[in-house]
Design a protein around this motif. Structure first.
Motif, PDB file in Angstrom:
ATOM      1  N   UNK A 121       0.818  -1.217   0.000  1.00 37.70           N
ATOM      2  CA  UNK A 121       0.000   0.000   0.000  1.00 37.70           C
ATOM      3  C   UNK A 121       0.852   1.268   0.000  1.00 37.70           C
ATOM      4  N   UNK A 122       0.179   2.406  -0.200  1.00 40.14           N
ATOM      5  CA  UNK A 122       0.833   3.690  -0.087  1.00 40.14           C
ATOM      6  C   UNK A 122       1.232   4.003   1.342  1.00 40.14           C
ATOM      7  N   UNK A 135      -7.370  -0.304   1.753  1.00 36.30           N
ATOM      8  CA  UNK A 135      -7.688   0.875   0.941  1.00 36.30           C
ATOM      9  C   UNK A 135      -7.593   0.584  -0.551  1.00 36.30           C
ATOM     10  N   UNK A 136      -7.039  -0.573  -0.886  1.00 34.73           N
ATOM     11  CA  UNK A 136      -6.927  -0.996  -2.290  1.00 34.73           C
ATOM     12  C   UNK A 136      -7.744  -2.267  -2.526  1.00 34.73           C
ATOM     13  N   UNK A 177       0.865  -6.617   2.218  1.00 27.17           N
ATOM     14  CA  UNK A 177       1.711  -6.388   3.393  1.00 27.17           C
ATOM     15  C   UNK A 177       1.187  -5.167   4.139  1.00 27.17           C
ATOM     16  N   UNK A 178       0.763  -5.359   5.365  1.00 25.81           N
ATOM     17  CA  UNK A 178       0.282  -4.247   6.205  1.00 25.81           C
ATOM     18  C   UNK A 178       1.508  -3.650   6.900  1.00 25.81           C
ATOM     19  N   UNK A 179       2.185  -2.745   6.183  1.00 25.38           N
ATOM     20  CA  UNK A 179       3.453  -2.211   6.674  1.00 25.38           C
ATOM     21  C   UNK A 179       3.291  -1.518   8.034  1.00 25.38           C
ATOM     22  N   UNK A 197       2.892  -5.499  -6.761  1.00 20.95           N
ATOM     23  CA  UNK A 197       2.091  -4.342  -7.142  1.00 20.95           C
ATOM     24  C   UNK A 197       2.065  -3.349  -5.992  1.00 20.95           C
ATOM     25  N   UNK A 198       2.198  -2.058  -6.291  1.00 20.55           N
ATOM     26  CA  UNK A 198       2.142  -1.081  -5.221  1.00 20.55           C
ATOM     27  C   UNK A 198       1.769   0.298  -5.716  1.00 20.55           C
ATOM     28  N   UNK A 199       1.256   1.105  -4.787  1.00 18.37           N
ATOM     29  CA  UNK A 199       0.873   2.486  -5.070  1.00 18.37           C
ATOM     30  C   UNK A 199       1.753   3.439  -4.277  1.00 18.37           C
ATOM     31  N   UNK A 200       2.269   4.479  -4.933  1.00 25.99           N
ATOM     32  CA  UNK A 200       3.021   5.538  -4.270  1.00 25.99           C
ATOM     33  C   UNK A 200       4.264   4.949  -3.611  1.00 25.99           C
TER      34      UNK A 200
END
Length: 415
Positions: free
Chosen positions: A126-127, A134-135, A152-154, A204-207
């Motif tokens: 995620x971002x 959120x995605x 992955x919930x960073x 896959x990832x955002x930001x």
């Protein structure tokens, strides 16, 4: 000035989250696919044939991350479904605050459809300070086409002063740990055995998640390139130059956190995994790597970004990714005048008094978010089907003469 800007940014984030938490009308979905799909959606913008299940796993060892997962499931239309992917931001001293809730068609804890498995794996990052849920809209969509999406919930919160430089090191390391977890859990008797094909993997990832995905595919930080990029950004008083102020002073600390004896003058050791077969970077922060660092990527790459993005500017993210990766097959998509948060869940409904604060969290100036999601899901799904399942029909949708839609600029190589 910078300190006051960060303070205002933090206060504004809290106000937005608090206002939306009180102002969002949540939706429930109790039968069928409750999200509305446009009649003119492109072929892979429409959900696939698989029912979708969701649950949350947790790593037993460090870094002990939560791992939300979406997967092809044995589930029938009419089963109880709920809002399983809230739109969340992780705030200091507050925790994860839900700023919007989008309807879901995944069935919580549904039994996996092992008959069609094992399925290719898509690891989602995620971002910055955003929850994986959120995605959820995109994760569910990919699962409906026969992919397992493991997020992955960073472990981070919305604190740009410390979180950005620490995350630049911790996030790729956490993805390495996720790879190890998957390898262990796909063995006989493991949680993912029979469900996940650990030999067929995309990231896959955002930001900041896009940065993480690029690093996982082999991109390497470049100290000299980052310094040169930031010096130019400061000289030009670029609106995103504040990102450099959050990073450059901490390069020695980043090197220490990475376990290095000294700060590399140029390219850092990589955090990539040779098993990554494809990469999707959504407004991915590529400026960390520069041309030399991005050239280390050889896996096929799909890079999508908005030209009105001021958080991960197109010229810092999507454009250099396409220009510099060594991938024989690569795609660059510019969403004309789209903003940074166009890749996150659509808000269910925001009351009138919250709209001024909602901003791009819930709406985009030039785009209908559902229309944007139709295009993003179409290209992401076609790309992953082509690369992970060798689907020729999907690959055909990636040819330049086929990929013609209003409000996008499309460029590809190798298709």
């Amino acid at each position: 000035m910078l300190a006051s800007k960060k303070w205002i940014f933090g206060l504004f984030s809290i106000l937005v989250a608090a206002t939306l938490f009180l102002a969002v009308r949540p939706q429930k979905c109790t039968s069928g696919v409750c999200t509305e799909h446009r009649l003119d959606a492109p072929p892979y913008g429409i959900p696939g044939a698989y029912s979708v299940g969701s649950r949350v796993l947790r790593m037993a060892e460090e870094p002990n991350l939560e791992l939300p997962i979406w997967y092809p499931a044995v589930a029938s239309v009419g089963e109880e479904k709920g809002a399983t992917h809230p739109y969340q931001v992780k705030l200091p001293a507050v925790g994860a605050v839900t700023i919007a809730t989008d309807a879901s068609y995944a069935v919580p804890d549904a039994p996996a459809d092992l008959a069609g498995g094992p399925y290719p794996l898509v690891i989602l990052s995620p971002g910055f300070a955003m929850s994986a849920s959120s995605y959820g809209w995109l994760a569910e969509h990919l699962a409906s086409y026969g992919f397992v999406v493991l997020a992955a919930e960073h472990d981070e919160e919305m604190n740009p002063e410390t979180g950005l430089w620490q995350g630049a090191v911790k996030r790729p390391q956490e993805i390495q740990a996720v790879f190890a977890y998957v390898d262990a859990q796909t063995q006989l008797g493991g949680t993912l055995a029979g469900l996940v094909d650990a030999e067929t993997v995309a990231v896959l990832g955002h930001s900041y998640g896009g940065y993480t995905a690029l690093a996982a595919a082999g991109a390497r930080l470049d100290s000299a390139g980052l310094v040169a990029h930031c010096e130019q950004a400061v000289q030009e008083t670029h609106p995103a130059a504040w990102l450099c102020d959050m990073l450059l002073p901490h390069l020695p600390e980043m090197a220490e956190l990475a376990g290095l004896d000294a700060l590399p003058a140029e390219l850092w050791p990589g955090w990539g995994d040779a098993g990554v077969d494809a990469v999707v970077a959504l407004a991915g922060d590529a400026f960390f790597f520069g041309g030399a660092g991005l050239a280390e990527i050889e896996a096929p790459v799909l890079a999508i970004g908005g030209t009105a993005d001021t958080d991960s500017p197109f010229a810092w993210s999507t454009e250099p990714t396409f220009d510099y990766v060594s991938s024989p097959r690569k795609i660059r998509i510019a969403l004309d005048e789209a903003e940074h948060m166009i890749f996150t869940n659509p808000c269910a409904s925001v009351r009138w008094y919250a709209r001024p604060l909602a901003g791009e969290f819930c709406a985009d100036t030039s785009w209908n978010r559902q229309q944007a999601h139709d295009l993003i899901s179409h290209f992401t799904t076609a790309f992953l089907l082509a690369e992970l399942k060798q689907d020729k029909a999907a690959a055909g949708e990636l040819a330049g003469e086929t990929a013609v839609f209003p409000q996008i600029d499309y460029e590809s190589a190798g298709y």
